[in-house]
Design a protein around this motif. Structure first.
Motif, PDB file in Angstrom:
ATOM      1  N   THR A  66       0.815  -1.216   0.000  1.00  0.00           N
ATOM      2  CA  THR A  66       0.000   0.000   0.000  1.00  0.00           C
ATOM      3  C   THR A  66       0.850   1.268   0.000  1.00  0.00           C
ATOM      4  OG1 THR A  66      -1.658  -1.181   1.269  1.00  0.00           O
ATOM      5  CG2 THR A  66      -1.846   1.210   1.233  1.00  0.00           C
ATOM      6  N   VAL A  67       1.907   1.288   0.823  1.00  0.00           N
ATOM      7  CA  VAL A  67       2.701   2.510   0.918  1.00  0.00           C
ATOM      8  C   VAL A  67       3.842   2.545  -0.101  1.00  0.00           C
ATOM      9  CG1 VAL A  67       2.154   2.904   3.341  1.00  0.00           C
ATOM     10  CG2 VAL A  67       4.212   1.609   2.745  1.00  0.00           C
ATOM     11  N   GLY A  68       3.894   1.532  -0.958  1.00  0.00           N
ATOM     12  CA  GLY A  68       4.857   1.568  -2.054  1.00  0.00           C
ATOM     13  C   GLY A  68       6.285   1.211  -1.675  1.00  0.00           C
ATOM     14  N   ILE A  69       6.459   0.318  -0.713  1.00  0.00           N
ATOM     15  CA  ILE A  69       7.804  -0.190  -0.418  1.00  0.00           C
ATOM     16  C   ILE A  69       7.899  -1.558  -1.094  1.00  0.00           C
ATOM     17  CG2 ILE A  69       9.400  -0.966   1.381  1.00  0.00           C
ATOM     18  CD1 ILE A  69       9.016   1.890   1.849  1.00  0.00           C
ATOM     19  N   GLY A  70       8.776  -1.676  -2.088  1.00  0.00           N
ATOM     20  CA  GLY A  70       8.863  -2.910  -2.873  1.00  0.00           C
ATOM     21  C   GLY A  70       9.859  -3.886  -2.278  1.00  0.00           C
ATOM     22  N   ALA A  71      10.844  -4.267  -3.085  1.00  0.00           N
ATOM     23  CA  ALA A  71      11.816  -5.264  -2.646  1.00  0.00           C
ATOM     24  C   ALA A  71      12.673  -4.758  -1.490  1.00  0.00           C
ATOM     25  CB  ALA A  71      12.719  -5.651  -3.813  1.00  0.00           C
ATOM     26  N   GLU A  72      12.666  -3.431  -1.298  1.00  0.00           N
ATOM     27  CA  GLU A  72      13.482  -2.847  -0.208  1.00  0.00           C
ATOM     28  C   GLU A  72      13.007  -3.329   1.153  1.00  0.00           C
ATOM     29  OE1 GLU A  72      11.425  -1.198  -2.178  1.00  0.00           O
ATOM     30  OE2 GLU A  72      12.252   0.709  -2.893  1.00  0.00           O
ATOM     31  N   ARG A  73      11.842  -3.921   1.203  1.00  0.00           N
ATOM     32  CA  ARG A  73      11.304  -4.348   2.489  1.00  0.00           C
ATOM     33  C   ARG A  73      12.196  -5.373   3.176  1.00  0.00           C
ATOM     34  NH1 ARG A  73       5.672  -6.775   0.614  1.00  0.00           N
ATOM     35  NH2 ARG A  73       5.741  -4.794  -0.459  1.00  0.00           N
ATOM     36  N   PHE A 106      17.438   2.900   4.823  1.00  0.00           N
ATOM     37  CA  PHE A 106      16.282   3.593   4.239  1.00  0.00           C
ATOM     38  C   PHE A 106      16.469   5.103   4.222  1.00  0.00           C
ATOM     39  CE2 PHE A 106      12.317   0.769   4.153  1.00  0.00           C
ATOM     40  CZ  PHE A 106      13.070  -0.335   3.796  1.00  0.00           C
ATOM     41  N   SER A 107      15.931   5.752   3.167  1.00  0.00           N
ATOM     42  CA  SER A 107      15.937   7.213   3.116  1.00  0.00           C
ATOM     43  C   SER A 107      14.818   7.732   4.012  1.00  0.00           C
ATOM     44  CB  SER A 107      15.708   7.680   1.686  1.00  0.00           C
ATOM     45  OG  SER A 107      14.379   7.389   1.317  1.00  0.00           O
ATOM     46  N   LYS A 108      14.845   9.045   4.246  1.00  0.00           N
ATOM     47  CA  LYS A 108      13.847   9.659   5.113  1.00  0.00           C
ATOM     48  C   LYS A 108      12.425   9.431   4.580  1.00  0.00           C
ATOM     49  CE  LYS A 108      13.183  14.105   7.465  1.00  0.00           C
ATOM     50  NZ  LYS A 108      11.732  14.125   7.397  1.00  0.00           N
ATOM     51  N   GLY A 109      12.290   9.572   3.264  1.00  0.00           N
ATOM     52  CA  GLY A 109      10.964   9.386   2.665  1.00  0.00           C
ATOM     53  C   GLY A 109      10.461   7.956   2.824  1.00  0.00           C
ATOM     54  N   MET A 110      11.386   6.989   2.700  1.00  0.00           N
ATOM     55  CA  MET A 110      10.984   5.582   2.845  1.00  0.00           C
ATOM     56  C   MET A 110      10.611   5.280   4.289  1.00  0.00           C
ATOM     57  SD  MET A 110      13.813   4.014   0.340  1.00  0.00           S
ATOM     58  CE  MET A 110      13.828   2.311   0.864  1.00  0.00           C
ATOM     59  N   ILE A 111      11.362   5.863   5.224  1.00  0.00           N
ATOM     60  CA  ILE A 111      11.040   5.676   6.642  1.00  0.00           C
ATOM     61  C   ILE A 111       9.644   6.229   6.931  1.00  0.00           C
ATOM     62  CG2 ILE A 111      11.590   6.535   8.966  1.00  0.00           C
ATOM     63  CD1 ILE A 111      13.424   4.355   8.378  1.00  0.00           C
ATOM     64  N   GLN A 112       9.360   7.379   6.321  1.00  0.00           N
ATOM     65  CA  GLN A 112       8.048   7.994   6.505  1.00  0.00           C
ATOM     66  C   GLN A 112       6.942   7.040   6.027  1.00  0.00           C
ATOM     67  OE1 GLN A 112       7.717  10.809   8.016  1.00  0.00           O
ATOM     68  NE2 GLN A 112       5.669  11.524   7.581  1.00  0.00           N
ATOM     69  N   ARG A 113       7.193   6.374   4.907  1.00  0.00           N
ATOM     70  CA  ARG A 113       6.204   5.420   4.382  1.00  0.00           C
ATOM     71  C   ARG A 113       6.050   4.220   5.314  1.00  0.00           C
ATOM     72  NH1 ARG A 113       5.585   5.817  -1.519  1.00  0.00           N
ATOM     73  NH2 ARG A 113       6.513   7.787  -2.117  1.00  0.00           N
ATOM     74  N   VAL A 114       7.176   3.737   5.821  1.00  0.00           N
ATOM     75  CA  VAL A 114       7.109   2.631   6.783  1.00  0.00           C
ATOM     76  C   VAL A 114       6.326   3.081   8.016  1.00  0.00           C
ATOM     77  CG1 VAL A 114       8.480   1.155   8.309  1.00  0.00           C
ATOM     78  CG2 VAL A 114       9.265   1.595   5.994  1.00  0.00           C
ATOM     79  N   ILE A 138       0.045   9.930  -0.437  1.00  0.00           N
ATOM     80  CA  ILE A 138      -0.435   9.937   0.945  1.00  0.00           C
ATOM     81  C   ILE A 138      -1.816  10.586   1.027  1.00  0.00           C
ATOM     82  CG2 ILE A 138       0.026  10.757   3.294  1.00  0.00           C
ATOM     83  CD1 ILE A 138       1.837   8.448   2.139  1.00  0.00           C
ATOM     84  N   ARG A 139      -2.012  11.639   0.243  1.00  0.00           N
ATOM     85  CA  ARG A 139      -3.351  12.253   0.213  1.00  0.00           C
ATOM     86  C   ARG A 139      -4.396  11.227  -0.224  1.00  0.00           C
ATOM     87  NH1 ARG A 139      -1.100  17.504  -1.270  1.00  0.00           N
ATOM     88  NH2 ARG A 139      -1.318  17.157  -3.500  1.00  0.00           N
ATOM     89  N   GLN A 140      -4.050  10.467  -1.267  1.00  0.00           N
ATOM     90  CA  GLN A 140      -5.001   9.455  -1.746  1.00  0.00           C
ATOM     91  C   GLN A 140      -5.249   8.402  -0.668  1.00  0.00           C
ATOM     92  OE1 GLN A 140      -3.083   8.388  -5.366  1.00  0.00           O
ATOM     93  NE2 GLN A 140      -4.088  10.024  -6.526  1.00  0.00           N
ATOM     94  N   LEU A 141      -4.191   8.031   0.005  1.00  0.00           N
ATOM     95  CA  LEU A 141      -4.314   7.027   1.064  1.00  0.00           C
ATOM     96  C   LEU A 141      -5.251   7.520   2.166  1.00  0.00           C
ATOM     97  CD1 LEU A 141      -3.157   4.316   2.240  1.00  0.00           C
ATOM     98  CD2 LEU A 141      -1.560   5.735   3.488  1.00  0.00           C
ATOM     99  N   ILE A 142      -5.095   8.778   2.536  1.00  0.00           N
ATOM    100  CA  ILE A 142      -5.941   9.339   3.595  1.00  0.00           C
ATOM    101  C   ILE A 142      -7.408   9.331   3.151  1.00  0.00           C
ATOM    102  CG2 ILE A 142      -6.515  11.492   4.805  1.00  0.00           C
ATOM    103  CD1 ILE A 142      -3.528  11.988   5.131  1.00  0.00           C
ATOM    104  N   LEU A 143      -7.632   9.642   1.895  1.00  0.00           N
ATOM    105  CA  LEU A 143      -9.022   9.627   1.407  1.00  0.00           C
ATOM    106  C   LEU A 143      -9.583   8.203   1.380  1.00  0.00           C
ATOM    107  CD1 LEU A 143      -8.815  12.391  -1.329  1.00  0.00           C
ATOM    108  CD2 LEU A 143      -9.784  12.550   0.971  1.00  0.00           C
ATOM    109  N   GLN A 144      -8.728   7.244   1.049  1.00  0.00           N
ATOM    110  CA  GLN A 144      -9.172   5.839   1.094  1.00  0.00           C
ATOM    111  C   GLN A 144      -9.535   5.433   2.515  1.00  0.00           C
ATOM    112  OE1 GLN A 144      -6.007   3.474  -0.537  1.00  0.00           O
ATOM    113  NE2 GLN A 144      -6.211   4.427  -2.561  1.00  0.00           N
ATOM    114  N   LEU A 145      -8.722   5.884   3.467  1.00  0.00           N
ATOM    115  CA  LEU A 145      -9.003   5.563   4.867  1.00  0.00           C
ATOM    116  C   LEU A 145     -10.365   6.135   5.250  1.00  0.00           C
ATOM    117  CD1 LEU A 145      -5.535   6.260   6.502  1.00  0.00           C
ATOM    118  CD2 LEU A 145      -6.689   4.063   6.364  1.00  0.00           C
ATOM    119  N   ARG A 146     -10.598   7.382   4.850  1.00  0.00           N
ATOM    120  CA  ARG A 146     -11.877   8.015   5.152  1.00  0.00           C
ATOM    121  C   ARG A 146     -13.030   7.201   4.551  1.00  0.00           C
ATOM    122  NH1 ARG A 146     -13.261  12.920   1.608  1.00  0.00           N
ATOM    123  NH2 ARG A 146     -13.423  11.138   0.232  1.00  0.00           N
TER     124      ARG A 146
END
Ligand SMILES: Nc1ncnc2c1ncn2[C@@H]1O[C@H](COP(=O)(O)OP(=O)(O)O)[C@@H](O)[C@H]1O
Ligand SMILES: [Mg+2]
Lengths: 317, 271
Positions: free
Chosen positions: A126-133, A140-148, A178-186
């Motif tokens: 969902t948050v777009g972390i692929g094989a890096e998982r 991890f970069s800051k942006g990837m940590i944020q996604r985790v 992330i905006r789309q994700l928040i709307l999906q959560l809603r």
């Protein structure tokens, strides 16, 4: 039942080593967030947003006042089963992989091993972390940590999520995801409470907002109703604008200013009284093409500046 | 009631993390090297006795265990707070008490596994020695090489290490790693000379100083009580019930420290 309620929530920090004096980080905050809404908690840096979220997570205890989540006092373990939290600038364990971290957190909810793996895998998708998982988080970069961080907040399919500056550290594409994700959560019925110092984040998402500055609530309600943020005009950029069309628009007082950019491309300012649709239609009919149309309004920063100069933070010192 | 499943879950994670920390391998490797050295010394003394190997081996187990207990113990809680990983963790259905107990159990497990590995290495060296010499040569030894009685000393070392871990954890719930390490080592050293405090009471004139020494004697952990290495190595008698009483003393002290850690930690603000 309300998703979140705070009543006169107040937090003092003790500052100064030799002569400690209280510093009011949050001053009698009272708010109510209804279930199912996306609520923006806005304010400039240092306003008290993170302090509020930590009080709601009971990472700190209030100096006075109360807070409830889903009708129960914060800190209740039953409440924790139903919420998710993304801290500001999250940080996890260096030596765990993203997968292991999520499985570890899932285990705290008592899910069996297979279920832990399933949840971890699907949220990382969902948050777009692929094989890096499979990489340790220290890589991890800051942006990837944020996604985790966002993934771990959702590990238990929460009813209420708390995001502290969810867009920080993300590139424009990431912010949109992330905006789309928040709307999906809603859409799933989840209540979303998020903090931000960027007005645009709230505009794209929120039903209601609260604005804090210097530890105090300064405004709350629907963004469109908050007078300060109403549109004060528009900036219209078009190419292929003929001199005739331009002087006609000027004469009709539909544009107040036009700055040539290059050739027949102009940046024009429209007053709030003008309907941008009509100006656009007229100019398009004369053969011009739209480049961009942007509302001009007071920025959150401008608004805060006015608020803060009005009400300096009080202190008992 | 504390949730045991959650505590176990946290503990296993601590164990996994410390196993990945390379420091641990270094310590175990070092211990194994020391066993090798003990073996060499044994060779040089031409098998007069295996005492020296047992002595060195048990001391190494205690020392390396101590280093692991202190250096992981002081960082267990502090690191989570300092790096803010605790924020997301404590928003989960995990009480602060479960967090502290889980961290402790995890390090206890790590230590236990380490002690087991080191003890096995020691018995391996001793087994080799045993095979090297004739029955006649071995007849002068105070105790057989593969003396199961040695495990009593190992058991008390384990309890001592668990106590050291509880002390390190307690300090780390409110102070920096450097200070925690200093305080823990300080207590460990004083705790080994605890008996001297008792004597001090008899030497000094001032009743205040004597009272203070007496209070400290009862208050500070008596680490010397856990050291039965020489009794075991020289096959000296150990009073019946000594083991049980000492273990009970250690466990009571640990329970007190863990309660204190939980109390301090649940009241903390994470700013
Ligand atoms: N640990 C602390 N000690 C003293 N003051 C603090 C501490 N943390 C935050 N503050 C102060 O409290 C105010 C609110 O901070 P914070 O809640 O982090 O704001 P925001 O998240 O809105 O940027 C700020 O003025 C900040 O400087
Ligand atoms: Mg903040």
């Amino acid at each position: 039942m309300d998703a979140i309620r705070t009543e006169d929530l107040t937090k003092h920090y003790r500052v100064g080593f030799w002569r400690p004096r209280p510093y009011i980080a949050l001053d009698r905050l009272s708010l109510t967030v209804r279930t199912g809404e996306v609520f923006g908690f806005l304010g400039p840096n240092g306003a008290g947003k993170t302090t509020t979220l930590k009080l709601l997570m009971q990472l700190m205890y209030p100096s006075s006042g109360r807070a409830e989540i889903l009708g129960r006092p914060v800190g209740d373990v039953e409440v924790r089963r139903r919420i998710g939290y993304l801290p500001e600038n999250p940080y996890f364990y260096d030596y765990l992989t993203a997968e292991e971290l999520l499985e570890y957190f899932a285990g705290l909810f008592g899910y069996p091993a297979a279920e832990r793996r399933r949840r971890a895998a699907s949220l990382l998708d969902t948050v777009g972390i692929g094989a890096e998982r499979r990489l340790q988080l220290r890589k991890f970069s800051k942006g990837m940590i944020q996604r985790v961080g966002i993934a771990q907040a959702l590990i238990n399919d929460p009813d209420v999520v708390f995001f502290d500056e969810p867009m920080s550290g993300l590139d424009p594409l990431g912010r949109r995801e992330i905006r789309q994700l928040i709307l999906q959560l809603r859409d799933r019925g989840c209540t979303v409470f998020f903090s931000s110092h960027v007005l645009a984040d709230a505009e794209a998402l929120c039903s209601r907002v609260a604005i804090v500055a210097a530890g105090r609530l300064v405004a709350s309600g629907q963004l469109s109703e908050l007078l300060a943020f109403q549109v004060r005009g528009w900036e219209l950029v078009m190419s292929g604008v003929t001199p005739d069309a331009l002087s006609q628009a000027r004469a009709d007082r539909e544009i107040v200013n036009a700055v040539p950019i290059d050739g027949q491309r102009f940046a024009m300012e429209l007053p709030a009284s003008a309907a941008p649709e009509r100006v656009l239609a007229t100019l398009t009919a004369s053969g011009a093409q739209l480049v961009s149309l942007t509302p001009i309004r007071e920025t959150l920063e401008d608004f805060f500046m006015r608020q803060v100069t009005g009400a300096q933070r009080s202190s008992n010192g | 009631m504390a949730d045991m499943r959650i505590i176990a879950h946290v503990a296993i994670n601590v164990f996994k993390e410390s196993v990945r920390d390379k420091v641990l391998y270094n310590l175990v490797a070092f211990a194994v090297i020391l066993m090798g050295a003990a073996y060499l010394i044994g060779q040089l003394t031409a098998g007069q006795d295996v005492k020296i190997i047992k002595d060195l081996g048990l001391a190494a187990i205690g020392t390396f265990g101590l280093l692991i207990a202190v250096f992981i113990g002081i960082g267990l809680v502090w690191k989570e707070v300092e790096r803010r990983s605790i924020y997301s963790l404590l928003s989960k259905p995990l009480g602060r008490r479960e967090f502290i107990l889980g961290k402790y159990a995890g390090l206890a497990l790590t230590l236990l596994v380490n002690v087991v590995v080191m003890t096995a290495a020691l018995y391996l060296v001793l087994g080799y020695m045993d095979a090297q010499f004739t029955e006649e040569q071995k007849s002068v030894w105070a105790a057989p090489a593969l003396d199961a009685g040695m495990l009593r000393a190992v058991a008390l070392i384990v309890v001592e290490l668990l106590l050291v871990t509880a002390i390190a954890l307690f300090f780390s719930t409110f102070s920096s790693p450097f200070l925690s390490a200093a305080l823990t080592f300080g207590l460990w050293v004083i705790g080994h000379f605890n008996a001297d405090l008792r004597n001090f009471e008899n030497i000094v004139e001032s009743p205040v100083a004597a009272g203070l020494a007496r209070a400290l004697y009862y208050l500070l952990p008596n680490f010397a009580a856990f050291d039965i290495k020489s009794q075991v190595v020289y096959a000296l008698p150990i009073a019946p019930g000594y083991l049980a009483v000492t273990v009970a003393y250690g466990l009571a002290y640990i329970a007190l420290l863990l309660t204190g850690s939980v109390l301090v930690f649940t009241r903390r603000d994470f700013k």
